[in-house]
Design an enzyme around this catalytic site. Structure first.
Site, mmCIF file in Angstrom:
data_model
loop_
_atom_site.group_PDB
_atom_site.id
_atom_site.type_symbol
_atom_site.label_atom_id
_atom_site.label_comp_id
_atom_site.label_asym_id
_atom_site.label_seq_id
_atom_site.Cartn_x
_atom_site.Cartn_y
_atom_site.Cartn_z
ATOM 1 N N HIS A 143 -4.190 1.502 -0.835
ATOM 2 C CA HIS A 143 -4.423 0.745 0.413
ATOM 3 C C HIS A 143 -5.864 0.232 0.515
ATOM 4 C CE1 HIS A 143 -0.657 2.686 1.879
ATOM 5 N NE2 HIS A 143 -1.155 3.741 1.262
ATOM 6 N N SER B 275 -25.164 -21.319 -4.949
ATOM 7 C CA SER B 275 -24.745 -22.117 -3.803
ATOM 8 C C SER B 275 -25.720 -23.275 -3.644
ATOM 9 C CB SER B 275 -24.760 -21.234 -2.550
ATOM 10 O OG SER B 275 -24.922 -22.035 -1.404
ATOM 11 N N LYS C 149 -27.494 -16.761 -3.099
ATOM 12 C CA LYS C 149 -26.128 -16.492 -3.542
ATOM 13 C C LYS C 149 -25.927 -16.574 -5.048
ATOM 14 C CE LYS C 149 -22.720 -17.492 -1.001
ATOM 15 N NZ LYS C 149 -21.561 -16.861 -0.420
ATOM 16 N N GLU D 216 -12.819 -16.183 -9.352
ATOM 17 C CA GLU D 216 -12.087 -16.865 -8.270
ATOM 18 C C GLU D 216 -11.187 -17.973 -8.820
ATOM 19 O OE1 GLU D 216 -15.063 -16.399 -4.442
ATOM 20 O OE2 GLU D 216 -15.532 -17.915 -5.922
#
Ligand code: ARG
Length: 458
Positions: free
Chosen positions: A155, A276, A282, A289
């Site tokens: 979980h 970024s 970043k 992804e």
């Protein structure tokens, strides 16, 4: 020029031509098309349907076309209808009338069935090799990390301590099954459709056994209608590719989570990250992804071909031309994803201390504390309750179970003694799990050995 102009009195409408044409994508298998044609004429000569001189002339012509396409001396004509027409037309231009004999005892229906099968078969092999390289990388990481403790989750909540080797080992098993699926598909698909004609075989005495042998198939297909109408192997391959993507996507998701500032279990190498345009701090896990994102596209190809095939009466229908574009795209996508993913994990840094601390601070040893009580005669259900109280006490104080004093333990249950600390230490928690498949170091080393042997043998 068309291969089929004879019974037509009007020129084809340009829009119709473009809508019908497949050259823009089926040129991808020019090699397979030529290979199939060479096998076909070789068989025609051996069966006495063509003379050896005719065969030699055609083979020489086809080989020349192949070499010229490869070297860039011959451009595939974008206005041709399909790759089959282009090769045959070019052959006729180059060697004259003998070239017109190439298509004896053959239809484009069995020809395209063969080309697609040869292409898919090559790609099954290449995908398998990429998966093997990925497995080798995973195994290296496993070998280095049999004692790198980390929390195991259910979980997405910390559950029990495991090791990094154990976690990566789970993915090893997934990609191993993916390879097994590919090898099953290969075996099932490896029968040659050439010689099936348009749908009902031919009247020539074709030696289909020989064609099959020349093209490294296990034999000829046994029903000519099925041969030209079958795209099961494309569906099976896309299904296997979808499963590979599902595995890569789950793995990517975990790496994305592990790479966050909150977790910091891993650091993706600069060479596999991007920045970024606005936020200078970043470093984004774009590769992971994108792998996760491209999964949908591969599932889409599978859905598309399943839907295309579901209503088709036997035998060949032009709908089946739709088997190519999305399949080619899916294959290229998956191969790219496997390679990039392999590079990403090979260069990724593991923050072992952070992982170990995280395992310590999430009550991942609570089950082991309950097992301690059980080993001292407390029924499991009571032990579960007692450890629940210990956890509440710790949450209240902001400490881990290991940080409690013996008096504090005893205040909740007198059964606890000094050896509780040893019993719930991370090392003990992991090391005691020694059944095969569990994270215990000895158990893991055994599994690593088994998997090393598997990689050496397949
Ligand atoms: N381009 C066609 C395909 O991909 C080749 C087969 C054509 N056969 C036919 N009967 N029109 O399926």
């Amino acid at each position: 020029m068309k291969l089929w102009g004879g019974r037509f009195t009007k020129e084809e409408n340009a829009l119709v031509h473009n809508f019908n044409a497949s050259i823009s994508f089926d040129q991808k298998f020019y090699k397979q098309d030529i290979r199939g044609s060479i096998a076909h004429v070789t068989m025609l000569a051996s069966s006495g349907i063509l003379t050896d001189e005719e065969k030699d002339k055609i083979v020489e012509g086809l080989t020349g076309i192949l070499n010229d396409v490869e070297s860039g001396n011959l451009e595939i004509d974008p206005t041709a209808e399909d790759i089959h027409s282009f090769v045959e037309q070019t052959l006729i231009e180059r060697i004259g009338d003998t070239g017109k004999k190439l298509h004896t005892g053959r239809s484009r229906n069995d020809q395209v069935a063969l080309d697609m099968k040869l292409y898919t078969r090559d790609e099954v092999k290449e995908t398998d090799e990429l998966l093997k390289a990925l497995l080798n990388e995973i195994l290296l990481i496993m070998k280095d990390n049999t004692a790198t403790f980390m929390p195991g989750f259910t979980h997405l909540q910390k559950a029990q301590p495991i090791t990094l080797a154990h976690h990566f080992g789970a993915y090893f098993e997934m990609f191993k099954r993916d390879r097994q699926r590919l090898s099953d598909i290969y075996k099932r698909m490896n029968y040659c459709p050439l010689g099936s004609g348009a749908l009902a075989g031919t009247t020539y005495p074709l030696d289909r056994e020989l064609t099959a042998k020349l093209l490294d198939f296990d034999g000829p297909t046994l029903n000519s209608m099925d041969s030209v109408a079958d795209r099961d192997y494309v569906i099976e391959f896309l299904s296997a590719l979808s499963t590979i993507m599902m595995h890569l996507s789950r793995f990517s998701e975990e790496i994305i989570i592990w790479n966050t500032n909150e977790y910091r279990f891993v650091e993706i190498d600069d060479s596999y990250s991007t920045g970024s345009s606005i936020m200078p701090q970043k470093k984004n896990p774009d590769i992971a992804e994108l792998v996760r994102g491209k999964t949908g596209r591969v599932y889409g190809a599978l859905m598309s071909i399943l839907t295309t095939m579901k209503g088709l009466p036997l035998a060949y229908n032009k709908d089946m031309q739709e088997d190519k574009e999305l399949t080619f795209d899916a294959i290229d996508t998956v191969k790219g994803c496997i390679s990039l993913f392999t590079g990403m994990i090979a260069t990724m840094k593991f923050n072992k201390d952070i992982m170990e601390n995280s395992a310590k601070n999430g009550f991942t040893n609570a089950t082991d504390a309950a097992d301690y009580l059980v080993n001292h005669g407390v029924p499991f259900r009571d032990a579960h309750g007692i450890v629940g109280q210990l956890v509440l006490f710790c949450i209240d104080k902001g400490i881990a179970l290991d940080d409690m004093s013996l008096d504090e333990f005893k205040a909740i249950s007198p059964v606890f003694e000094e050896d509780i600390y040893e019993a719930i230490s991370m090392k003990t928690c992991v090391e005691k799990r020694l059944t095969i498949g569990a994270p215990g170091i000895k158990a893991m080393e055994n599994v690593i050995k088994i998997n090393e042997k598997y990689l050496a043998e397949s």
